[in-house]
Design a protein around this motif. Structure first.
Motif, PDB file in Angstrom:
ATOM      1  N   GLY A  14      51.543 -14.605  43.627  1.00  0.00           N
ATOM      2  CA  GLY A  14      51.954 -15.799  42.879  1.00  0.00           C
ATOM      3  C   GLY A  14      50.905 -16.225  41.873  1.00  0.00           C
ATOM      4  O   GLY A  14      51.235 -16.606  40.738  1.00  0.00           O
ATOM      5  N   ALA A  15      49.621 -16.144  42.262  1.00  0.00           N
ATOM      6  CA  ALA A  15      48.549 -16.515  41.334  1.00  0.00           C
ATOM      7  C   ALA A  15      48.502 -15.562  40.152  1.00  0.00           C
ATOM      8  O   ALA A  15      48.294 -15.978  39.002  1.00  0.00           O
ATOM      9  CB  ALA A  15      47.210 -16.515  42.073  1.00  0.00           C
ATOM     10  N   ARG A  16      48.701 -14.278  40.411  1.00  0.00           N
ATOM     11  CA  ARG A  16      48.683 -13.298  39.317  1.00  0.00           C
ATOM     12  C   ARG A  16      49.874 -13.496  38.376  1.00  0.00           C
ATOM     13  O   ARG A  16      49.739 -13.368  37.155  1.00  0.00           O
ATOM     14  CB  ARG A  16      48.703 -11.886  39.888  1.00  0.00           C
ATOM     15  CG  ARG A  16      47.460 -11.512  40.679  1.00  0.00           C
ATOM     16  CD  ARG A  16      47.530 -10.073  41.152  1.00  0.00           C
ATOM     17  NE  ARG A  16      47.484  -9.150  40.016  1.00  0.00           N
ATOM     18  CZ  ARG A  16      47.831  -7.866  40.084  1.00  0.00           C
ATOM     19  NH1 ARG A  16      48.286  -7.360  41.230  1.00  0.00           N
ATOM     20  NH2 ARG A  16      47.744  -7.093  39.021  1.00  0.00           N
ATOM     21  N   LEU A  17      51.033 -13.808  38.945  1.00  0.00           N
ATOM     22  CA  LEU A  17      52.207 -14.042  38.102  1.00  0.00           C
ATOM     23  C   LEU A  17      52.034 -15.313  37.270  1.00  0.00           C
ATOM     24  O   LEU A  17      52.477 -15.377  36.118  1.00  0.00           O
ATOM     25  CB  LEU A  17      53.462 -14.135  38.962  1.00  0.00           C
ATOM     26  CG  LEU A  17      53.931 -12.819  39.604  1.00  0.00           C
ATOM     27  CD1 LEU A  17      55.033 -13.084  40.610  1.00  0.00           C
ATOM     28  CD2 LEU A  17      54.393 -11.831  38.525  1.00  0.00           C
ATOM     29  N   ALA A  18      51.393 -16.327  37.858  1.00  0.00           N
ATOM     30  CA  ALA A  18      51.113 -17.542  37.085  1.00  0.00           C
ATOM     31  C   ALA A  18      50.189 -17.222  35.921  1.00  0.00           C
ATOM     32  O   ALA A  18      50.363 -17.733  34.795  1.00  0.00           O
ATOM     33  CB  ALA A  18      50.487 -18.607  37.988  1.00  0.00           C
ATOM     34  N   ALA A  19      49.194 -16.365  36.178  1.00  0.00           N
ATOM     35  CA  ALA A  19      48.298 -15.947  35.095  1.00  0.00           C
ATOM     36  C   ALA A  19      49.066 -15.158  34.036  1.00  0.00           C
ATOM     37  O   ALA A  19      48.818 -15.308  32.831  1.00  0.00           O
ATOM     38  CB  ALA A  19      47.156 -15.109  35.652  1.00  0.00           C
ATOM     39  N   LEU A  20      50.017 -14.341  34.463  1.00  0.00           N
ATOM     40  CA  LEU A  20      50.828 -13.594  33.509  1.00  0.00           C
ATOM     41  C   LEU A  20      51.653 -14.545  32.650  1.00  0.00           C
ATOM     42  O   LEU A  20      51.854 -14.301  31.445  1.00  0.00           O
ATOM     43  CB  LEU A  20      51.742 -12.620  34.258  1.00  0.00           C
ATOM     44  CG  LEU A  20      52.609 -11.711  33.385  1.00  0.00           C
ATOM     45  CD1 LEU A  20      51.733 -10.794  32.542  1.00  0.00           C
ATOM     46  CD2 LEU A  20      53.571 -10.890  34.242  1.00  0.00           C
ATOM     47  N   TYR A 535      41.867 -14.986  27.695  1.00  0.00           N
ATOM     48  CA  TYR A 535      40.862 -14.118  28.308  1.00  0.00           C
ATOM     49  C   TYR A 535      40.787 -14.365  29.813  1.00  0.00           C
ATOM     50  O   TYR A 535      40.763 -13.437  30.619  1.00  0.00           O
ATOM     51  CB  TYR A 535      39.516 -14.388  27.625  1.00  0.00           C
ATOM     52  CG  TYR A 535      38.303 -13.762  28.267  1.00  0.00           C
ATOM     53  CD1 TYR A 535      37.954 -12.443  28.000  1.00  0.00           C
ATOM     54  CD2 TYR A 535      37.488 -14.496  29.111  1.00  0.00           C
ATOM     55  CE1 TYR A 535      36.826 -11.880  28.576  1.00  0.00           C
ATOM     56  CE2 TYR A 535      36.354 -13.941  29.693  1.00  0.00           C
ATOM     57  CZ  TYR A 535      36.040 -12.631  29.420  1.00  0.00           C
ATOM     58  OH  TYR A 535      34.925 -12.076  29.991  1.00  0.00           O
ATOM     59  N   ALA A 536      40.751 -15.635  30.215  1.00  0.00           N
ATOM     60  CA  ALA A 536      40.682 -15.985  31.643  1.00  0.00           C
ATOM     61  C   ALA A 536      41.965 -15.567  32.363  1.00  0.00           C
ATOM     62  O   ALA A 536      41.921 -15.051  33.493  1.00  0.00           O
ATOM     63  CB  ALA A 536      40.445 -17.481  31.807  1.00  0.00           C
ATOM     64  N   ALA A 537      43.123 -15.797  31.720  1.00  0.00           N
ATOM     65  CA  ALA A 537      44.398 -15.423  32.333  1.00  0.00           C
ATOM     66  C   ALA A 537      44.484 -13.913  32.517  1.00  0.00           C
ATOM     67  O   ALA A 537      45.008 -13.420  33.527  1.00  0.00           O
ATOM     68  CB  ALA A 537      45.559 -15.923  31.480  1.00  0.00           C
ATOM     69  N   LEU A 538      43.972 -13.167  31.557  1.00  0.00           N
ATOM     70  CA  LEU A 538      43.993 -11.703  31.652  1.00  0.00           C
ATOM     71  C   LEU A 538      43.160 -11.244  32.848  1.00  0.00           C
ATOM     72  O   LEU A 538      43.564 -10.336  33.589  1.00  0.00           O
ATOM     73  CB  LEU A 538      43.448 -11.096  30.361  1.00  0.00           C
ATOM     74  CG  LEU A 538      43.804  -9.640  30.067  1.00  0.00           C
ATOM     75  CD1 LEU A 538      45.307  -9.476  29.914  1.00  0.00           C
ATOM     76  CD2 LEU A 538      43.092  -9.149  28.822  1.00  0.00           C
ATOM     77  N   ASN A 539      42.022 -11.869  33.058  1.00  0.00           N
ATOM     78  CA  ASN A 539      41.198 -11.532  34.225  1.00  0.00           C
ATOM     79  C   ASN A 539      41.878 -11.937  35.536  1.00  0.00           C
ATOM     80  O   ASN A 539      41.828 -11.223  36.525  1.00  0.00           O
ATOM     81  CB  ASN A 539      39.830 -12.212  34.114  1.00  0.00           C
ATOM     82  CG  ASN A 539      38.938 -11.540  33.088  1.00  0.00           C
ATOM     83  OD1 ASN A 539      39.097 -10.355  32.805  1.00  0.00           O
ATOM     84  ND2 ASN A 539      38.018 -12.292  32.516  1.00  0.00           N
ATOM     85  N   ASP A 540      42.515 -13.121  35.520  1.00  0.00           N
ATOM     86  CA  ASP A 540      43.181 -13.597  36.737  1.00  0.00           C
ATOM     87  C   ASP A 540      44.367 -12.720  37.110  1.00  0.00           C
ATOM     88  O   ASP A 540      44.709 -12.599  38.296  1.00  0.00           O
ATOM     89  CB  ASP A 540      43.661 -15.042  36.551  1.00  0.00           C
ATOM     90  CG  ASP A 540      42.506 -16.023  36.471  1.00  0.00           C
ATOM     91  OD1 ASP A 540      41.389 -15.665  36.873  1.00  0.00           O
ATOM     92  OD2 ASP A 540      42.728 -17.155  35.995  1.00  0.00           O
TER      93      ASP A 540
END
Length: 543
Positions: A14-20, A535-540
């Motif tokens: 879920g955290a990765r999808l939110a970052a996506l 940049y932060a979202a890509l890392n997350d």
């Protein structure tokens, strides 16, 4: 797998999808539109799947015509559910067999499985197969069928299934179309992909081992690092239990749906990393030195120093009409107008005209100043993001001359405004002029009555010649006092003009800085912040 581990996996996904989601939002216009569309579709698919039954694992049997896929489907289900063709084996519609119906309905609706093609294993038939409870087994349309409607349906279900079982036959297991269209595209999906070499009854044990080894080698070359290959025969039942064991393992873990979404996300992230390589963190705020540099450049572009000098000169020249010794001023009227030497045009009528013309005359310098700021802030950023910062910096730069003109016009003081002490000094000097005129009148009267004996003076003192030296001394004193006050006032005027210039330039600089902040710096900082968040979202979104 434990419930805690599954919950942690779901939370991490879920955290990765939110970052996506942030990547999709922030990457508009900065990354490949195709990737943005694919990411949006993945989020939609993930959102739908995660809302549906987590207790069911969707397994798709996919394969080409003649691979024995439908026969294998029937063998695993233990029922004759999917029709087997005689002339040309084709599966036109997806068939589904469900072990455990509770909660499966909405998931089957989402998969768009028609009601007449849904089948359930009754509890009486599930004896000994409780390990498959929660399995939804799909027999997909043949991916190479001659029927036009089957390929799109197969493609769609391959994309949304939790686990894909590729059914291959000994004659066509290396079929280039299968590997090019599907296997290569699913590289990295090892945990949610199984390969079945069906119809193994046609091979000897040596031939089967050779085919399995050859298939594994082919899959590894195409990016499947740890291929799972099961040899089966739907006709003899050989290998069916091994395939069931693989399916039971995925069903029992209850995380195939998460693994599939994670694999899809990993694959997308690899493509994103290729599209926007070598991202570096940058400061999201413009530092004080660059702010000051932009303000200096814009002040030069609008001629703040020249305007300040012009205002200082105007201040000094106008003081002549107020604090200059009147006799010198009257004599100066016989000479050329000193204002004309300043070449200020209409400044005597309205200093705003001067301000406006100075600003609008320097658009190239404004553009250069804005470009220099953007270039200094984007070092190391990818080209597309550098272009975004430059676009943000220049987005309103065309409005800068007009905005600066409007601001500076409010700063320039009106020409009819003078300091209060100028009024007092002017009154004082005209009093001296009156005293001088009175003194001259007294001298003339004494000369007329005391020297030339024109008659009896009205007052005795006006006929006394002895008073003349004192009156003359008074006249000289008045002239000297007027001269000294004129010189002193001139010095005060020069000092006041310098202070007025400093005040004016400070005020103009402050307003230039404010305009630069609103039209250039704020848009640039928003774009830099957007870049850092991307940049932060890509890392997350990475593992």
């Amino acid at each position: 797998m434990s419930t805690i581990s599954t919950a942690a996996t779901r939370q991490g996904l879920g955290a990765r999808l939110a970052a996506l989601g942030r990547i999709v939002e922030l990457g508009q216009g900065r990354i490949d539109p195709g990737l943005v569309t694919e990411a949006a579709q993945l989020m939609l698919r993930a959102g739908d799947r995660l809302k549906l039954s987590p207790d069911h694992t969707v397994v798709a049997l996919a394969g080409g015509t003649g691979s024995g896929k439908s026969s294998l489907f029937n063998a695993v289900s233990g029922l004759e559910l999917s029709p087997i063709g005689v002339r040309r084996p084709t599966t036109a519609r997806t068939h589904a067999c469900v072990w455990g119906l509770d909660g499966a309905g909405p998931l089957l609706d989402w998969l768009q499985i028609q009601w007449r093609h849904r089948f359930a294993r009754a509890s009486a038939l599930d004896k000994g197969e409780s390990q498959l409870h929660g399995l939804i087994l799909l027999d997909l349309p043949d991916h190479d069928s001659i029927r036009a409607l089957t390929d799109p349906e197969a493609n769609r279900l391959i994309q949304v299934s939790d686990l894909v079982v590729w059914v291959l036959d000994p004659q066509k297991y290396a079929d280039a179309s299968v590997h090019r269209r599907y296997v290569t595209d699913l590289a990295g999906h090892d945990a949610v992909t199984v390969f079945v070499l069906n119809q193994s009854d046609r091979l000897s044990l040596e031939e089967q081992a050779e085919c399995v080894a050859d298939l594994e080698d082919l899959l590894k070359r195409e990016g499947v690092t740890q291929p799972r290959v099961v040899a089966t025969s739907a006709l003899t039942g050989k290998g069916i239990d091994a395939l069931k064991a693989v399916l039971a393992e995925s069903v029992a873990a209850r995380r195939a749906s998460y693994q599939r979404l994670e694999a899809d996300l990993d694959r997308l992230m690899l493509r994103l990393n290729k599209d926007v390589p070598d991202l570096v963190h940058v400061e999201a705020t413009v530092d004080g030195a660059r702010r000051a540099g932009l303000t200096d450049a814009l002040c030069d572009a609008v001629g703040v120093a020249a305007l300040g000098e012009a205002m200082e000169n105007v201040y000094g020249v106008r003081s002549i009409d107020w604090v200059g010794w009147p006799y010198a001023r009257w004599a100066g009227k016989l000479r050329r107008d000193p204002l004309s030497s300043l070449r200020l045009g209409a400044v005597k009528d309205d200093i705003h005209t001067l301000v406006g013309s100075a600003v609008s005359a320097q658009p190239a310098e404004v553009e250069t100043a804005v470009q220099a700021l953007a270039d200094g802030l984007t070092a190391g950023m990818p080209d597309v993001w550098q272009a975004g910062v430059r676009e943000a910096a220049r987005g309103r730069s065309g409005q800068l001359p007009q905005a600066l003109s409007a601001e500076l016009s409010e700063v320039a003081p009106p020409l009819d405004r003078v300091p209060g002490w100028w009024w007092l000094l002017k009154i004082w000097q005209y009093l001296l002029v009156v005293l001088f005129v009175v003194g001259l009148a007294v001298v003339g009267t004494i000369l007329a009555y005391g020297v030339f004996k024109a008659g009896e003076p009205p007052v005795e003192v006006l006929g006394n010649v002895d008073v003349l030296p004192w009156v003359g001394l008074m006249l000289v004193s008045v002239l000297g006092l007027g001269y000294l006050s004129g010189v002193a006032s001139r010095n005060f005027v020069l000092l006041g003009a310098s202070k007025e210039r400093d005040r004016l330039e400070r005020d103009m600089r402050r307003r230039v800085s404010t305009v630069a902040q609103e039209t250039v710096i704020q848009p640039v900082e928003r774009e830099l912040q957007r870049y850092n968040e991307f940049y932060a979202a890509l890392n997350d979104a990475k593992r």
